[in-house]
Design a protein around this motif. Structure first.
Motif, PDB file in Angstrom:
ATOM      1  N   ALA A 126      11.178 -25.741  51.841  1.00 56.32           N
ATOM      2  CA  ALA A 126      10.100 -25.309  52.741  1.00 56.32           C
ATOM      3  C   ALA A 126      10.147 -26.160  54.009  1.00 56.32           C
ATOM      4  CB  ALA A 126       8.748 -25.458  52.042  1.00 56.32           C
ATOM      5  N   ASP A 127       9.309 -25.848  54.960  1.00 56.31           N
ATOM      6  CA  ASP A 127       9.234 -26.613  56.199  1.00 56.31           C
ATOM      7  C   ASP A 127       8.835 -28.048  55.869  1.00 56.31           C
ATOM      8  OD1 ASP A 127       8.894 -27.576  58.777  1.00 56.31           O
ATOM      9  OD2 ASP A 127       7.157 -26.312  59.216  1.00 56.31           O
ATOM     10  N   GLU A 128       9.641 -28.999  56.305  1.00 56.39           N
ATOM     11  CA  GLU A 128       9.400 -30.412  56.012  1.00 56.39           C
ATOM     12  C   GLU A 128       8.558 -31.114  57.077  1.00 56.39           C
ATOM     13  OE1 GLU A 128      13.111 -32.408  55.213  1.00 56.39           O
ATOM     14  OE2 GLU A 128      13.649 -30.970  53.659  1.00 56.39           O
ATOM     15  N   THR A 129       8.239 -30.420  58.147  1.00 56.56           N
ATOM     16  CA  THR A 129       7.479 -31.030  59.237  1.00 56.56           C
ATOM     17  C   THR A 129       6.023 -31.200  58.828  1.00 56.56           C
ATOM     18  OG1 THR A 129       8.920 -29.904  60.807  1.00 56.56           O
ATOM     19  CG2 THR A 129       6.864 -30.840  61.664  1.00 56.56           C
ATOM     20  N   LEU A 130       5.552 -32.437  58.913  1.00 56.29           N
ATOM     21  CA  LEU A 130       4.165 -32.745  58.592  1.00 56.29           C
ATOM     22  C   LEU A 130       3.350 -32.858  59.873  1.00 56.29           C
ATOM     23  CD1 LEU A 130       4.933 -35.490  55.921  1.00 56.29           C
ATOM     24  CD2 LEU A 130       4.183 -33.135  55.471  1.00 56.29           C
ATOM     25  N   ASP A 131       2.071 -32.617  59.774  1.00 54.04           N
ATOM     26  CA  ASP A 131       1.159 -32.714  60.913  1.00 54.04           C
ATOM     27  C   ASP A 131       1.266 -34.095  61.566  1.00 54.04           C
ATOM     28  OD1 ASP A 131      -1.431 -31.677  62.306  1.00 54.04           O
ATOM     29  OD2 ASP A 131      -1.942 -33.679  61.552  1.00 54.04           O
ATOM     30  N   ASP A 132       1.395 -34.134  62.891  1.00 55.62           N
ATOM     31  CA  ASP A 132       1.581 -35.396  63.618  1.00 55.62           C
ATOM     32  C   ASP A 132       0.435 -36.379  63.403  1.00 55.62           C
ATOM     33  OD1 ASP A 132       4.026 -34.586  64.660  1.00 55.62           O
ATOM     34  OD2 ASP A 132       3.157 -33.883  66.556  1.00 55.62           O
ATOM     35  N   ALA A 133      -0.804 -35.896  63.447  1.00 57.43           N
ATOM     36  CA  ALA A 133      -1.954 -36.792  63.260  1.00 57.43           C
ATOM     37  C   ALA A 133      -1.970 -37.365  61.845  1.00 57.43           C
ATOM     38  CB  ALA A 133      -3.262 -36.057  63.556  1.00 57.43           C
ATOM     39  N   VAL A 135       0.716 -37.843  59.912  1.00 58.44           N
ATOM     40  CA  VAL A 135       1.807 -38.819  59.847  1.00 58.44           C
ATOM     41  C   VAL A 135       1.372 -40.136  60.492  1.00 58.44           C
ATOM     42  CG1 VAL A 135       4.130 -39.350  60.715  1.00 58.44           C
ATOM     43  CG2 VAL A 135       3.655 -37.110  59.695  1.00 58.44           C
ATOM     44  N   ALA A 136       0.738 -40.056  61.649  1.00 58.78           N
ATOM     45  CA  ALA A 136       0.284 -41.266  62.348  1.00 58.78           C
ATOM     46  C   ALA A 136      -0.734 -42.037  61.509  1.00 58.78           C
ATOM     47  CB  ALA A 136      -0.306 -40.906  63.714  1.00 58.78           C
ATOM     48  N   ALA A 137      -1.646 -41.324  60.863  1.00 49.47           N
ATOM     49  CA  ALA A 137      -2.654 -41.982  60.033  1.00 49.47           C
ATOM     50  C   ALA A 137      -2.022 -42.646  58.807  1.00 49.47           C
ATOM     51  CB  ALA A 137      -3.714 -40.973  59.601  1.00 49.47           C
ATOM     52  N   VAL A 138      -1.101 -41.963  58.166  1.00 47.30           N
ATOM     53  CA  VAL A 138      -0.451 -42.526  56.974  1.00 47.30           C
ATOM     54  C   VAL A 138       0.422 -43.718  57.373  1.00 47.30           C
ATOM     55  CG1 VAL A 138       1.119 -42.031  55.057  1.00 47.30           C
ATOM     56  CG2 VAL A 138      -0.609 -40.344  55.724  1.00 47.30           C
ATOM     57  N   TRP A 139       1.025 -43.662  58.543  1.00 48.64           N
ATOM     58  CA  TRP A 139       1.807 -44.790  59.047  1.00 48.64           C
ATOM     59  C   TRP A 139       0.945 -46.049  59.097  1.00 48.64           C
ATOM     60  CZ3 TRP A 139       6.632 -46.258  59.861  1.00 48.64           C
ATOM     61  CH2 TRP A 139       6.883 -47.336  60.707  1.00 48.64           C
ATOM     62  N   ASP A 164      13.335 -46.257  67.327  1.00 48.80           N
ATOM     63  CA  ASP A 164      13.004 -45.095  68.149  1.00 48.80           C
ATOM     64  C   ASP A 164      13.166 -43.774  67.389  1.00 48.80           C
ATOM     65  OD1 ASP A 164      15.766 -45.081  68.017  1.00 48.80           O
ATOM     66  OD2 ASP A 164      16.055 -44.730  70.168  1.00 48.80           O
ATOM     67  N   ALA A 165      13.390 -43.839  66.087  1.00 50.87           N
ATOM     68  CA  ALA A 165      13.448 -42.622  65.271  1.00 50.87           C
ATOM     69  C   ALA A 165      12.060 -41.979  65.257  1.00 50.87           C
ATOM     70  CB  ALA A 165      13.888 -42.962  63.846  1.00 50.87           C
ATOM     71  N   PRO A 166      11.984 -40.679  65.021  1.00 53.46           N
ATOM     72  CA  PRO A 166      10.668 -40.028  64.961  1.00 53.46           C
ATOM     73  C   PRO A 166       9.770 -40.721  63.928  1.00 53.46           C
ATOM     74  CG  PRO A 166      12.423 -38.398  64.945  1.00 53.46           C
ATOM     75  CD  PRO A 166      13.081 -39.743  64.800  1.00 53.46           C
ATOM     76  N   LEU A 167       8.476 -40.744  64.211  1.00 52.20           N
ATOM     77  CA  LEU A 167       7.537 -41.442  63.335  1.00 52.20           C
ATOM     78  C   LEU A 167       7.574 -40.890  61.912  1.00 52.20           C
ATOM     79  CD1 LEU A 167       5.444 -43.667  63.091  1.00 52.20           C
ATOM     80  CD2 LEU A 167       3.691 -42.011  63.789  1.00 52.20           C
ATOM     81  N   GLN A 168       7.684 -39.581  61.750  1.00 56.29           N
ATOM     82  CA  GLN A 168       7.752 -39.027  60.395  1.00 56.29           C
ATOM     83  C   GLN A 168       8.962 -39.584  59.655  1.00 56.29           C
ATOM     84  OE1 GLN A 168       6.953 -34.821  59.555  1.00 56.29           O
ATOM     85  NE2 GLN A 168       8.726 -34.798  58.187  1.00 56.29           N
ATOM     86  N   SER A 169      10.090 -39.676  60.325  1.00 49.51           N
ATOM     87  CA  SER A 169      11.299 -40.219  59.691  1.00 49.51           C
ATOM     88  C   SER A 169      11.101 -41.672  59.302  1.00 49.51           C
ATOM     89  CB  SER A 169      12.497 -40.091  60.633  1.00 49.51           C
ATOM     90  OG  SER A 169      12.773 -38.739  60.903  1.00 49.51           O
ATOM     91  N   ARG A 170      10.472 -42.454  60.184  1.00 49.79           N
ATOM     92  CA  ARG A 170      10.232 -43.870  59.887  1.00 49.79           C
ATOM     93  C   ARG A 170       9.245 -44.024  58.735  1.00 49.79           C
ATOM     94  NH1 ARG A 170       8.174 -46.552  64.762  1.00 49.79           N
ATOM     95  NH2 ARG A 170       7.678 -44.490  65.531  1.00 49.79           N
ATOM     96  N   LEU A 171       8.222 -43.165  58.698  1.00 50.22           N
ATOM     97  CA  LEU A 171       7.261 -43.207  57.594  1.00 50.22           C
ATOM     98  C   LEU A 171       7.962 -42.923  56.268  1.00 50.22           C
ATOM     99  CD1 LEU A 171       4.398 -43.252  56.348  1.00 50.22           C
ATOM    100  CD2 LEU A 171       4.231 -40.827  56.959  1.00 50.22           C
ATOM    101  N   LEU A 172       8.733 -41.874  56.236  1.00 47.55           N
ATOM    102  CA  LEU A 172       9.457 -41.533  55.007  1.00 47.55           C
ATOM    103  C   LEU A 172      10.419 -42.648  54.613  1.00 47.55           C
ATOM    104  CD1 LEU A 172      10.098 -37.799  55.870  1.00 47.55           C
ATOM    105  CD2 LEU A 172       8.537 -38.669  54.098  1.00 47.55           C
ATOM    106  N   ALA A 173      11.080 -43.239  55.603  1.00 43.16           N
ATOM    107  CA  ALA A 173      12.027 -44.319  55.336  1.00 43.16           C
ATOM    108  C   ALA A 173      11.346 -45.525  54.691  1.00 43.16           C
ATOM    109  CB  ALA A 173      12.731 -44.729  56.621  1.00 43.16           C
ATOM    110  N   LEU A 174      10.097 -45.793  55.082  1.00 43.12           N
ATOM    111  CA  LEU A 174       9.353 -46.901  54.465  1.00 43.12           C
ATOM    112  C   LEU A 174       9.189 -46.706  52.965  1.00 43.12           C
ATOM    113  CD1 LEU A 174       6.374 -47.784  56.846  1.00 43.12           C
ATOM    114  CD2 LEU A 174       8.283 -49.244  56.200  1.00 43.12           C
TER     115      LEU A 174
END
Length: 187
Positions: A126-133, A135-139, A164-174
């Motif tokens: 399915a679409d893996e893109t999460l809502d930006d807000a 992602v920012a909050a979970v970060w 400089d990777a997208p925030l969603q990618s950095r969040l998942l990487a954590l």
């Protein structure tokens, strides 16, 4: 509450995309069914804990889940959402590791549902893109804990990524997830 509603919407969208409940997920020990069951059980705990019950008493209120996990998700998502709406943010909540405010518990739950929304999206194509807000909050929840996440045993080792990777990618990487690699599996 806006973020909780969005996190549940993200997860609901991914549950609706499930065609193979036995498919593998990025959580190497869980099938899609196991992943959805985990998230539902976490939602089951919310109403009794927010009412101030101890872990022992809350456990007594947990009923076995039925076979239709999509329906169980809708039911327990709605019950958890109502419990959040009716609980002041400063109320103390007993969790397995500490007593926290309802607001802190809410942030933890939003984070869990958000990360597992991505896991479910990856598992179901399915679409893996999460809502930006979202992602920012979970970060803001996970980034300050980056040094302790791996030690918790709840996540695989962090995946190295450029700042400089997208925030969603950095969040998942954590949390040991690598959205650049399609076959990535995490513990």
């Amino acid at each position: 509450m806006t973020l909780q509603t969005q996190a549940h919407r993200e997860f609901s969208d991914r549950v609706a995309a499930i065609t193979d409940w036995d498919a593998a997920t990025p959580d190497t020990e869980w099938s899609v069914r196991d992943l959805v069951r985990h998230v539902i059980v976490e939602q089951q705990w919310i109403p009794p804990l927010l009412r101030g019950l101890s872990l022992r008493d809350a456990r007594r209120e947990l009923a076995p889940l039925g076979a239709d996990l999509a329906a169980e998700w809708q039911k327990h998502s709605a019950l958890a959402t109502e419990a959040w709406r009716s609980t002041p943010p400063h109320v103390s909540v007993q969790l397995s590791y500490d007593t926290v405010t309802a607001e802190d518990y809410l942030r933890e739950q939003v984070s869990d549902v958000t990360i597992h929304s991505w896991d479910l999206a990856r598992a179901t194509a399915a679409d893996e893109t999460l809502d930006d807000a979202l992602v920012a909050a979970v970060w803001t929840v996970f980034e300050p804990q980056k040094d302790t996440l791996q030690a918790s045993g709840l996540f695989a080792s962090p995946v190295p990524l450029a700042d400089d990777a997208p925030l969603q990618s950095r969040l998942l990487a954590l949390t040991g997830r690598d959205d650049r690699v399609r076959s990535a599996q995490v513990g």
